[in-house]
Scaffold this motif. Structure first.
Motif, PDB file in Angstrom:
ATOM      1  N   ILE A 135       0.829  -0.972  -0.084  1.00 57.94           N
ATOM      2  CA  ILE A 135      -0.049  -0.027   0.099  1.00 57.94           C
ATOM      3  C   ILE A 135       0.867   1.383  -0.070  1.00 57.94           C
ATOM      4  N   THR A 136       1.861   1.290   0.815  1.00 58.18           N
ATOM      5  CA  THR A 136       2.753   2.647   1.008  1.00 58.18           C
ATOM      6  C   THR A 136       3.616   2.807  -0.170  1.00 58.18           C
ATOM      7  N   GLY A 137       4.107   1.616  -0.759  1.00 56.91           N
ATOM      8  CA  GLY A 137       5.272   1.658  -1.824  1.00 56.91           C
ATOM      9  C   GLY A 137       6.440   1.339  -1.296  1.00 56.91           C
ATOM     10  N   GLY A 138       6.453   1.354   0.103  1.00 60.40           N
ATOM     11  CA  GLY A 138       7.857   1.226   0.598  1.00 60.40           C
ATOM     12  C   GLY A 138       8.966   1.807   0.179  1.00 60.40           C
ATOM     13  N   GLY A 139       8.951   2.993  -0.231  1.00 62.77           N
ATOM     14  CA  GLY A 139       9.763   3.768  -0.814  1.00 62.77           C
ATOM     15  C   GLY A 139      10.597   3.520  -2.004  1.00 62.77           C
ATOM     16  N   SER A 140      10.148   2.262  -2.575  1.00 63.59           N
ATOM     17  CA  SER A 140      10.696   1.837  -3.694  1.00 63.59           C
ATOM     18  C   SER A 140      10.814   2.635  -5.055  1.00 63.59           C
ATOM     19  N   PHE A 141       9.928   3.596  -5.129  1.00 61.13           N
ATOM     20  CA  PHE A 141       9.866   4.650  -6.271  1.00 61.13           C
ATOM     21  C   PHE A 141      10.288   6.043  -6.050  1.00 61.13           C
ATOM     22  N   GLY A 142      11.060   6.239  -4.541  1.00 61.02           N
ATOM     23  CA  GLY A 142      11.789   7.449  -4.359  1.00 61.02           C
ATOM     24  C   GLY A 142      10.674   8.215  -3.424  1.00 61.02           C
ATOM     25  N   THR A 143       9.575   7.657  -3.264  1.00 59.84           N
ATOM     26  CA  THR A 143       8.743   8.520  -2.231  1.00 59.84           C
ATOM     27  C   THR A 143       8.729   7.708  -0.909  1.00 59.84           C
ATOM     28  N   PRO A 144       8.906   8.262   0.266  1.00 57.31           N
ATOM     29  CA  PRO A 144       8.889   7.749   1.612  1.00 57.31           C
ATOM     30  C   PRO A 144       7.773   6.891   1.838  1.00 57.31           C
ATOM     31  N   ALA A 145       7.775   5.815   2.605  1.00 54.86           N
ATOM     32  CA  ALA A 145       6.538   5.190   2.918  1.00 54.86           C
ATOM     33  C   ALA A 145       5.762   5.967   3.823  1.00 54.86           C
ATOM     34  N   GLY A 146       4.454   5.970   3.378  1.00 53.35           N
ATOM     35  CA  GLY A 146       3.413   6.793   4.071  1.00 53.35           C
ATOM     36  C   GLY A 146       3.101   8.152   3.410  1.00 53.35           C
ATOM     37  N   THR A 147       3.989   8.595   2.490  1.00 56.42           N
ATOM     38  CA  THR A 147       3.610   9.900   1.736  1.00 56.42           C
ATOM     39  C   THR A 147       2.958   9.586   0.591  1.00 56.42           C
ATOM     40  N   ALA A 148       2.112  10.383   0.084  1.00 57.43           N
ATOM     41  CA  ALA A 148       1.463  10.170  -1.163  1.00 57.43           C
ATOM     42  C   ALA A 148       1.723  11.093  -2.128  1.00 57.43           C
ATOM     43  N   LYS A 149       2.212  10.919  -3.296  1.00 54.15           N
ATOM     44  CA  LYS A 149       2.616  11.717  -4.112  1.00 54.15           C
ATOM     45  C   LYS A 149       1.795  11.518  -5.478  1.00 54.15           C
ATOM     46  N   THR A 150       1.200  12.842  -5.861  1.00 54.25           N
ATOM     47  CA  THR A 150       0.131  13.193  -6.877  1.00 54.25           C
ATOM     48  C   THR A 150       0.707  13.943  -7.954  1.00 54.25           C
ATOM     49  N   VAL A 151       0.548  13.554  -9.094  1.00 53.00           N
ATOM     50  CA  VAL A 151       0.805  14.579 -10.183  1.00 53.00           C
ATOM     51  C   VAL A 151      -0.436  14.827 -10.796  1.00 53.00           C
ATOM     52  N   SER A 152      -0.765  16.143 -10.972  1.00 53.64           N
ATOM     53  CA  SER A 152      -2.113  16.699 -11.356  1.00 53.64           C
ATOM     54  C   SER A 152      -2.110  17.284 -12.888  1.00 53.64           C
ATOM     55  N   TYR A 153      -2.897  17.127 -13.550  1.00 55.65           N
ATOM     56  CA  TYR A 153      -3.037  17.769 -14.935  1.00 55.65           C
ATOM     57  C   TYR A 153      -4.333  18.642 -15.072  1.00 55.65           C
ATOM     58  N   LEU A 154      -4.335  19.924 -14.979  1.00 57.51           N
ATOM     59  CA  LEU A 154      -5.416  20.840 -15.178  1.00 57.51           C
ATOM     60  C   LEU A 154      -5.547  21.097 -16.453  1.00 57.51           C
ATOM     61  N   TYR A 155      -6.776  20.795 -17.142  1.00 60.19           N
ATOM     62  CA  TYR A 155      -6.918  21.085 -18.261  1.00 60.19           C
ATOM     63  C   TYR A 155      -7.765  22.358 -18.432  1.00 60.19           C
ATOM     64  N   LEU A 156      -7.513  23.474 -19.127  1.00 62.67           N
ATOM     65  CA  LEU A 156      -8.237  24.721 -19.161  1.00 62.67           C
ATOM     66  C   LEU A 156      -9.081  24.579 -20.379  1.00 62.67           C
ATOM     67  N   PRO A 157     -10.260  25.385 -19.978  1.00 63.65           N
ATOM     68  CA  PRO A 157     -11.169  25.361 -21.445  1.00 63.65           C
ATOM     69  C   PRO A 157     -10.681  25.559 -22.719  1.00 63.65           C
ATOM     70  N   ALA A 158     -11.035  25.211 -23.542  1.00 58.23           N
ATOM     71  CA  ALA A 158     -10.659  25.652 -24.907  1.00 58.23           C
ATOM     72  C   ALA A 158     -11.037  27.030 -25.174  1.00 58.23           C
ATOM     73  N   GLY A 159      -9.843  27.887 -25.690  1.00 63.71           N
ATOM     74  CA  GLY A 159      -9.872  29.335 -25.975  1.00 63.71           C
ATOM     75  C   GLY A 159     -10.043  30.085 -24.782  1.00 63.71           C
ATOM     76  N   ALA A 160      -9.783  29.628 -23.688  1.00 63.57           N
ATOM     77  CA  ALA A 160      -9.592  30.364 -22.515  1.00 63.57           C
ATOM     78  C   ALA A 160      -8.366  30.981 -22.311  1.00 63.57           C
ATOM     79  N   GLU A 161      -8.291  32.319 -21.660  1.00 60.33           N
ATOM     80  CA  GLU A 161      -6.876  32.853 -21.471  1.00 60.33           C
ATOM     81  C   GLU A 161      -6.512  32.873 -20.145  1.00 60.33           C
ATOM     82  N   LEU A 162      -5.474  32.136 -19.664  1.00 57.98           N
ATOM     83  CA  LEU A 162      -4.800  32.098 -18.174  1.00 57.98           C
ATOM     84  C   LEU A 162      -4.624  33.408 -18.020  1.00 57.98           C
ATOM     85  N   VAL A 163      -5.310  33.831 -16.730  1.00 58.42           N
ATOM     86  CA  VAL A 163      -5.070  35.179 -16.082  1.00 58.42           C
ATOM     87  C   VAL A 163      -4.100  34.883 -14.913  1.00 58.42           C
TER      88      VAL A 163
END
Length: 599
Positions: free
Chosen positions: A499-527
């Motif tokens: 469950i924890t990964g045991g640190g085998s992928f470089g993240t300490p056991a008990g820590t949750a690492k998340t990579v998030s991708y935020l898709y902005l609406p088509a045609g929107a301008e980032l402010v």
């Protein structure tokens, strides 16, 4: 005494005539106002009766035999309302300033309601009166396909009529309407939209299902189970899999597999193209666990099909994805399912058992895979055996599809065309005349099952917001994502290494690492864009949408957030929505939004 400047007789006569004409005009105007007012009140009464009948329609239509009588009653009121709001006096008054648009809106709504009741719903109600949902129940592993054809034609007619009615109401210039009329038009538009979408979904399903069930020849479908304990954009990693064979309405499970049956491919099994590769690299095309990292099922499903074909020698006709939450909905229809392990799988325990307890119980992945395979086979046998309540089963599938926990892709172009533009197809969130679409896609970076303990909270809020006379919504919209690790404080030692990964992928056991991708609406301008930890964002583009990515490593109890604000102008879109990766928590809506009604 005579007037010092007497008017000629002709002038006095003309004056009297003018006065009489003016008086007659005022009387006619008063009469017309009374006429319109009386008819408006009567029409309002009929439309309110329609609203009351519509409010009880869902419950009444659980018994399809009541459908014709219900639709006839509604049609009587809609026809009366239409007649009351379409006579020459009413039509003439529609050309007047201010009051004219109000009257035109009422007559348009009455006409749309009448078209729906008399033309769109009647064919479907007549079919429904002779149809029983029990006809959809498999008998000895086979579903009778004849009822689907009967319903399909009526559903297409109804869907077409509802779409036309919806377009006529949506075409009204709401900015010219007073508050109560505008609110009523919005309510009718929403009702027509919901009904139109539901009927369109029914029409598509009735067209698609017979072919999928082997009406015109045998088919094979790959079912992939997404594991929400280890996030991927569309839900979770692909773990357990099964191949289901259909032929003439019969169903059988022919092969089962798991991610352990697939090795890493040295070269991508398919070309992802430069945009997808810029965002996700080649990982989705090299590991079966990563195919759902791409938040577009029309990309993810062909990858899974190709990998299955390479390992098992069969090229499926389509791919179906679902997660344990969707499975829990199905279990509400089948009832408890006994497993060979002695466990009983229920709607209440399916998620916790399949996404967490199995890892606490079994240390070896092979034993975990065996448990998943047994669970999938037991549920399939129950469904194929006809044990599920058909009404509850349809409701479960509809809920799972609406939450994007059930996805479907077909390798057959004609079938895929039917699926296009539906949530089942798993597309990127659209921006159109009805919505402004964000995407919030979460991916595990720990190599573990820690995401079972992570809660994503997403909000969407309009800032300044205006709607012009043409119905275009303009302003700023802010999206905020907050991630919280709710694992036990001693997770590193109290939870198994699997469950924890045991640190085998470089993240300490008990820590949750998340990579998030935020898709902005088509045609929107980032402010503006900010992160609570002061970090920055990665950037790329995918199918006309700007993609902003960031990583967050959270120890138990820790939170991190990201906020982006965009400026946009869209044709009529008053609803800003965000599609969020479905998680193990059914209470977390995979769709959140905020409305702009103008200022």
């Amino acid at each position: 005494m005579s007037s010092p400047h007497p008017l000629p007789a002709s002038a006095r006569t003309a004056g009297r005539v003018f006065a009489w004409v003016l008086a007659a005009a005022l009387v006619a105007l008063l009469a017309a106002s009374v006429w319109i007012g009386v008819r408006a009140v009567a029409a309002y009464g009929h439309l309110m009766d329609v609203q009351s009948a519509a409010a009880t329609a869902t419950d009444a239509l659980r018994d399809p035999a009541t459908a014709p009588a219900l639709v006839d009653a509604i049609a009587a009121d809609t026809s009366a309302a239409r007649e009351l709001t379409s006579d020459p006096v009413w039509r003439a008054a529609e050309q007047l300033p201010w009051i004219g648009p109000q009257l035109s809106a009422v007559s348009t709504v009455a006409a749309a309601a009448d078209d729906v009741a008399t033309n769109a719903l009647t064919p479907l109600s007549q079919v429904a009166s002779s149809f029983s949902v029990d006809q959809l129940r498999p008998v000895d592993g086979r579903i009778d396909l004849a009822p689907f054809t009967t319903i399909a034609d009526a559903a297409r007619t109804s869907a077409s009529g509802l779409s036309a009615a919806r377009s006529s109401v949506d075409g009204l210039e709401q900015q010219a309407l007073v508050g109560p009329v505008r609110s009523a038009v919005t309510e009718v538009s929403t009702l027509l939209g919901t009904t139109s979408e539901a009927t369109d979904a029914l029409a598509r399903a009735m067209q698609l299902l017979p072919a999928m069930l082997g009406q015109d020849g045998a088919r094979d479908y790959l079912i992939v189970f997404q594991n929400n304990a280890e996030w991927r954009s569309l839900g979770g990693i692909v773990g357990a899999m099964a191949l289901v064979h259909t032929d003439g309405g019969s169903l059988s499970m022919t092969t089962q597999g798991s991610s352990s049956d697939f090795a890493r491919y040295d070269d991508p099994v398919m070309d992802l193209g430069p945009e997808v590769t810029a965002v996700f690299g080649t990982h989705p095309a090299r590991w079966i666990q990563n195919v759902t990292q791409v938040p577009d099922f029309t990309v993810a499903a062909p990858l899974a099909r190709e990998m299955w074909s390479r390992e098992f020698g069969v090229s499926p006709d389509g791919v179906i994805a679902l997660d344990p939450v969707a499975l829990s909905y199905l279990l509400a229809a089948t009832g408890p399912v006994a497993l060979p392990t002695g466990d009983t799988l229920t709607a209440d325990n399916a998620v916790s058992l399949l996404l967490n307890e199995v890892y606490l119980r079994y240390e070896r992945p092979a034993d975990q895979d065996a448990f998943f395979a047994a669970a999938a086979a037991a549920v399939f046998d129950k469904l194929a055996g006809g044990a599920a309540n058909p009404t509850a089963l349809v409701e479960a599938l509809a809920r799972a599809g609406d939450e994007r926990r059930l996805l479907l892709w077909s390798a057959i172009p004609e079938d895929q065309a039917v699926l296009a533009d539906t949530t089942l197809a798993g597309p990127l969130p659209p921006t159109d005349a009805t919505q402004l679409g964000f995407g919030v896609y979460l991916n595990d970076g720990t190599g573990s099952k820690m995401d079972y303990y992570v809660t994503p909270e997403t909000t969407v809020a309009w800032g300044e917001c205006t709607v012009d006379d043409a119905g275009r919504a303009s302003g700023t919209v802010t999206l905020t994502l907050t991630l919280t690790n709710n694992a036990p404080a001693d997770a590193a030692t109290s939870l198994p290494e699997y469950i924890t990964g045991g640190g085998s992928f470089g993240t300490p056991a008990g820590t949750a690492k998340t990579v998030s991708y935020l898709y902005l609406p088509a045609g929107a301008e980032l402010v503006e864009s900010t992160r609570s930890d002061g970090g920055g964002f990665g950037g790329a583009f995918h199918d006309g949408r700007q993609v902003m990515s960031f990583g967050a490593s959270l120890t138990p109890g820790q939170s991190a957030s990201a906020t982006v604000t965009v400026r946009t102008t869209v044709p009529g879109a008053a609803e800003a929505v965000a599609w969020v990766t479905p998680t193990a928590d059914a209470a977390l809506a995979p769709r959140v939004g905020d409305s702009c009604r103008g200022s």
